[in-house]
Design a protein around this motif. Sequence first.
Motif, PDB file in Angstrom:
ATOM      1  N   GLN B 148       9.047  -6.518  -6.462  1.00  0.00           N
ATOM      2  CA  GLN B 148       7.771  -6.683  -5.780  1.00  0.00           C
ATOM      3  C   GLN B 148       7.972  -7.386  -4.436  1.00  0.00           C
ATOM      4  N   ARG B 149       8.937  -8.305  -4.355  1.00  0.00           N
ATOM      5  CA  ARG B 149       9.234  -8.949  -3.074  1.00  0.00           C
ATOM      6  C   ARG B 149       9.731  -7.921  -2.054  1.00  0.00           C
ATOM      7  N   VAL B 150      10.577  -6.996  -2.532  1.00  0.00           N
ATOM      8  CA  VAL B 150      11.046  -5.931  -1.640  1.00  0.00           C
ATOM      9  C   VAL B 150       9.845  -5.118  -1.152  1.00  0.00           C
ATOM     10  N   ALA B 151       8.927  -4.806  -2.091  1.00  0.00           N
ATOM     11  CA  ALA B 151       7.752  -4.009  -1.730  1.00  0.00           C
ATOM     12  C   ALA B 151       6.888  -4.754  -0.705  1.00  0.00           C
ATOM     13  N   ILE B 152       6.805  -6.070  -0.850  1.00  0.00           N
ATOM     14  CA  ILE B 152       6.014  -6.856   0.109  1.00  0.00           C
ATOM     15  C   ILE B 152       6.695  -6.841   1.482  1.00  0.00           C
ATOM     16  N   ALA B 153       8.016  -6.989   1.488  1.00  0.00           N
ATOM     17  CA  ALA B 153       8.753  -6.938   2.757  1.00  0.00           C
ATOM     18  C   ALA B 153       8.548  -5.577   3.424  1.00  0.00           C
ATOM     19  N   ARG B 154       8.602  -4.496   2.607  1.00  0.00           N
ATOM     20  CA  ARG B 154       8.396  -3.152   3.161  1.00  0.00           C
ATOM     21  C   ARG B 154       6.993  -3.023   3.758  1.00  0.00           C
ATOM     22  N   ALA B 155       6.012  -3.638   3.059  1.00  0.00           N
ATOM     23  CA  ALA B 155       4.630  -3.548   3.553  1.00  0.00           C
ATOM     24  C   ALA B 155       4.471  -4.260   4.895  1.00  0.00           C
ATOM     25  N   LEU B 156       5.371  -5.213   5.189  1.00  0.00           N
ATOM     26  CA  LEU B 156       5.234  -6.007   6.412  1.00  0.00           C
ATOM     27  C   LEU B 156       6.030  -5.449   7.587  1.00  0.00           C
ATOM     28  N   ILE B 157       6.849  -4.413   7.340  1.00  0.00           N
ATOM     29  CA  ILE B 157       7.835  -3.988   8.337  1.00  0.00           C
ATOM     30  C   ILE B 157       7.186  -3.516   9.643  1.00  0.00           C
ATOM     31  N   ALA B 158       5.985  -2.946   9.559  1.00  0.00           N
ATOM     32  CA  ALA B 158       5.363  -2.432  10.789  1.00  0.00           C
ATOM     33  C   ALA B 158       4.386  -3.442  11.402  1.00  0.00           C
ATOM     34  N   ASN B 159       4.529  -4.723  11.033  1.00  0.00           N
ATOM     35  CA  ASN B 159       3.581  -5.758  11.488  1.00  0.00           C
ATOM     36  C   ASN B 159       2.134  -5.327  11.303  1.00  0.00           C
ATOM     37  N   PRO B 160       1.746  -5.041  10.061  1.00  0.00           N
ATOM     38  CA  PRO B 160       0.409  -4.487   9.837  1.00  0.00           C
ATOM     39  C   PRO B 160      -0.687  -5.494  10.151  1.00  0.00           C
ATOM     40  N   ALA B 161      -1.841  -4.968  10.579  1.00  0.00           N
ATOM     41  CA  ALA B 161      -2.990  -5.834  10.816  1.00  0.00           C
ATOM     42  C   ALA B 161      -3.450  -6.434   9.495  1.00  0.00           C
ATOM     43  N   VAL B 162      -3.316  -5.667   8.421  1.00  0.00           N
ATOM     44  CA  VAL B 162      -3.768  -6.158   7.121  1.00  0.00           C
ATOM     45  C   VAL B 162      -2.790  -5.738   6.030  1.00  0.00           C
ATOM     46  N   LEU B 163      -2.605  -6.649   5.072  1.00  0.00           N
ATOM     47  CA  LEU B 163      -1.781  -6.362   3.900  1.00  0.00           C
ATOM     48  C   LEU B 163      -2.735  -6.133   2.731  1.00  0.00           C
ATOM     49  N   LEU B 164      -2.671  -4.935   2.136  1.00  0.00           N
ATOM     50  CA  LEU B 164      -3.542  -4.613   1.011  1.00  0.00           C
ATOM     51  C   LEU B 164      -2.713  -4.610  -0.269  1.00  0.00           C
ATOM     52  N   ALA B 165      -3.185  -5.309  -1.280  1.00  0.00           N
ATOM     53  CA  ALA B 165      -2.429  -5.400  -2.534  1.00  0.00           C
ATOM     54  C   ALA B 165      -3.332  -5.020  -3.699  1.00  0.00           C
ATOM     55  N   ASP B 166      -2.862  -4.064  -4.501  1.00  0.00           N
ATOM     56  CA  ASP B 166      -3.651  -3.596  -5.646  1.00  0.00           C
ATOM     57  C   ASP B 166      -2.991  -4.083  -6.932  1.00  0.00           C
ATOM     58  N   GLU B 167      -3.582  -5.092  -7.562  1.00  0.00           N
ATOM     59  CA  GLU B 167      -3.019  -5.710  -8.778  1.00  0.00           C
ATOM     60  C   GLU B 167      -1.509  -5.928  -8.609  1.00  0.00           C
ATOM     61  N   PRO B 168      -1.090  -6.699  -7.594  1.00  0.00           N
ATOM     62  CA  PRO B 168       0.345  -6.762  -7.277  1.00  0.00           C
ATOM     63  C   PRO B 168       1.199  -7.375  -8.381  1.00  0.00           C
ATOM     64  N   THR B 169       0.575  -8.066  -9.318  1.00  0.00           N
ATOM     65  CA  THR B 169       1.389  -8.679 -10.374  1.00  0.00           C
ATOM     66  C   THR B 169       1.012  -8.129 -11.743  1.00  0.00           C
ATOM     67  N   GLY B 170       0.310  -7.004 -11.750  1.00  0.00           N
ATOM     68  CA  GLY B 170      -0.144  -6.421 -13.010  1.00  0.00           C
ATOM     69  C   GLY B 170       0.990  -6.128 -13.970  1.00  0.00           C
ATOM     70  N   ASN B 171       2.194  -6.041 -13.416  1.00  0.00           N
ATOM     71  CA  ASN B 171       3.342  -5.650 -14.223  1.00  0.00           C
ATOM     72  C   ASN B 171       4.342  -6.793 -14.401  1.00  0.00           C
ATOM     73  N   LEU B 172       3.920  -8.024 -14.038  1.00  0.00           N
ATOM     74  CA  LEU B 172       4.859  -9.147 -14.044  1.00  0.00           C
ATOM     75  C   LEU B 172       4.374 -10.262 -14.978  1.00  0.00           C
ATOM     76  N   ASP B 173       5.308 -11.083 -15.486  1.00  0.00           N
ATOM     77  CA  ASP B 173       4.900 -12.198 -16.344  1.00  0.00           C
ATOM     78  C   ASP B 173       4.253 -13.305 -15.499  1.00  0.00           C
ATOM     79  N   SER B 174       3.629 -14.286 -16.170  1.00  0.00           N
ATOM     80  CA  SER B 174       2.809 -15.228 -15.395  1.00  0.00           C
ATOM     81  C   SER B 174       3.626 -16.109 -14.451  1.00  0.00           C
ATOM     82  N   HIS B 175       4.832 -16.472 -14.844  1.00  0.00           N
ATOM     83  CA  HIS B 175       5.627 -17.320 -13.951  1.00  0.00           C
ATOM     84  C   HIS B 175       6.039 -16.552 -12.687  1.00  0.00           C
ATOM     85  N   THR B 176       6.497 -15.303 -12.891  1.00  0.00           N
ATOM     86  CA  THR B 176       6.892 -14.474 -11.751  1.00  0.00           C
ATOM     87  C   THR B 176       5.673 -14.157 -10.879  1.00  0.00           C
TER      88      THR B 176
END
Lengths: 182, 229
Positions: B148-176
């Motif tokens: 997910q960190r890689v996916a976040i870095a990819r989302a930032l590569i074009a210096n987007p005006a906005v970062l949109l996240a759809d249930e970004p941790t829906g697949n991760l445990d609570s600590h992660t």
Amino acid sequence: MSIKYALLGILAEGDLHGYELKASFDAKVGEFWSLNYGQIYSTLDRLEKEGLVTHDRQAQEKRPDRKIFSITPEGRNELAQWLATPVAKVRALRDEFFVKLVFMDKNHPAAILALIDKQKVLYLRHMNRLTQRKIALKTEADPGDLLTTELLLDAGLFHAEADIKWLTLCEAKMKAGGDNKE
Amino acid sequence: MIELRQASRKYQQGAREVYALRQVNLLINRGEFLSIMGPSGSGKSTLLHLMGGLDQPSEGEVFLDGKPLHGITDNELTLLRRRHVGYVFQFFNLLPLLTAVENVGLPLLLEGLPFSQVKLKAESLLQKVGLAERTGHRPDQLSGGEMQRVAIARALIANPAVLLADEPTGNLDSHTSEEIFLLLKGLNDQGQTIVMVTHDPKAAAYGNRILTLKDGAPVQDIAIGEQAA
């Protein structure tokens, strides 16, 4: 749960006078529990009578002697037993919101639903404050109690989350009940 | 920054028209961290898709940085999306054969930029999300949180005006999950505008505004955090 074991726990780490005890109490559990000096001294009195704590007098210049408290072997025993025993009593359900729910007019669900919405917002704000606190914690010193404080804030977050989920259920059931009546 | 005016999205279901969103008016300012909550089927994801140009409104208008996302061709929409919007999904959507640095750089490589140039930027973003040591790893060599960190870095590569996240941790445990929220919160503190769809109040509590949807329409819009204290 009494103040007794918290004080025994603090004294198990070293001898302290009353003022230091209060400061240590605040640092360790002040996040969710506030005490005044009166409560601390009356508890220490009782612990001395039970033989779990004892004190020495320390002379001070121009001021009355002060008492340095220490834990006795019996006190350490009592503390160890308490630490090893699980907590039998689960959290009380006597929530003020629940009492309101009991006395609200069930024939006017709109008022109840409006209250539920407002209550949810309060919990969300509370969760935001706990979260901000948790984030701030990461930049603070004193790593000794960092983990317990963080876990405590987590507990607050989980409880608030459960309350929100419960309110959502109230909302759904109340709406379903209203629909069935028609 | 993002503005919706009377935006609706309807679908044809047999002979019936079903509204996923109805006449939504919404203004999101630069630097906000907005959480969108609501029961399933309330229109959360549809709203996010309209904001990011993944979908267009059936009626009404959507603007991103003053540029309309409605009534334009698919090609124009794709370009706007690629250059101004960063997406993070629940299931990471990384390409399995590419390394972390290649996955992150992909959006710019697709734009035709040379790899040498893209690589530097991708590496610095991976460093920003705490994966400086993992740049050469493929997704199957990474944990869920790392993907997910890689996916976040990819989302930032074009210096987007906005970062949109759809249930970004829906697949991760609570600590992660918590580490991902802290990362998002850190990006927001640096000025990144973020809109996140979540059903988790613990996630929403990281934002500074919470919008609740029911049956395709906003029912509650609250500011939380310092300004509301």
